[in-house]
Enzyme design. Structure first.
Site, PDB file in Angstrom:
ATOM      1  CG  ASP A  20      -1.843   1.189   1.273  1.00 36.75           C
ATOM      2  OD1 ASP A  20      -2.144   1.747   0.197  1.00 36.75           O
ATOM      3  OD2 ASP A  20      -2.268   1.573   2.377  1.00 36.75           O
ATOM      4  CG  ASP A  70      -0.808   3.122   5.994  1.00 39.09           C
ATOM      5  OD1 ASP A  70      -1.319   3.676   5.016  1.00 39.09           O
ATOM      6  OD2 ASP A  70      -0.651   3.669   7.094  1.00 39.09           O
ATOM      7  CD  GLU A  91      -5.037   0.824  -2.633  1.00 36.72           C
ATOM      8  OE1 GLU A  91      -6.080   0.228  -2.314  1.00 36.72           O
ATOM      9  OE2 GLU A  91      -4.498   1.684  -1.925  1.00 36.72           O
TER      10      GLU A  91
END
Length: 163
Positions: free
Chosen positions: A7, A140, A67
């Site tokens: 992430d 996260d 992501e």
């Protein structure tokens, strides 16, 4: 298969390493790479690179799932995250790891079965599917685990950057 989920972020980059075998998940490690806002941009990007490389060397993932950048109304934030994301992609390529990208909607769909799932729902699914005693923290790191799990579920249906 060992999957490293990322992430990306400039201040905090979440990572999650999972093993996926015969439709079973096992959490290997998760955490975050933090950079200080008072540090220069090039140094912050270097910190992300060095720490991510260490994670890759330590856990030897087969693939990495990242992501995709979600562009919101704050263009400056998107640019900063984009730079961190670029370092993540470059680090994986330099280490010879195939990298896959997923949108936030794909991650939610892949983990919770619903593309509009709330963050708390995703965290609970990550906890449940990985058989963790508590919700993974910080957020996260939980997101990074979700990204890795998304790849396990949908890895054949995504864009790949092959080395």
């Amino acid at each position: 298969m060992r999957i490293l989920g990322i992430d990306p972020g400039l201040a905090t980059t979440g990572y999650g390493v999972i093993d996926y075998h015969k439709n079973q998940f096992q959490a290997v490690q998760y955490g975050v790479i933090r950079t200080n806002s008072k540090t220069s941009m090039p140094q912050r990007l270097s910190i992300i690179n060095a720490n991510l490389k260490e994670v890759i060397l330590r856990y030897e993932p087969d693939v990495m799932a990242v992501e995709e950048l979600f562009f919101n109304t704050n263009a400056k934030t998107a640019m900063l995250v984009g730079q961190a994301r670029g370092v993540v992609l470059l680090t994986a390529t330099m280490e010879g790891i195939e990298t896959y990208e997923y949108t936030p909607l794909q991650v939610k769909q892949g983990v919770a079965g619903y593309g509009r799932a709330e963050k708390k729902q995703i965290q609970l699914m990550v906890k449940t599917l990985l058989n963790l005693k508590e919700l993974p923290k910080p957020d996260d790191a939980a997101d990074a685990l979700a990204i890795a799990m998304c790849h396990a579920h949908t890895g054949n249906f995504c864009n790949v950057f092959k080395v």
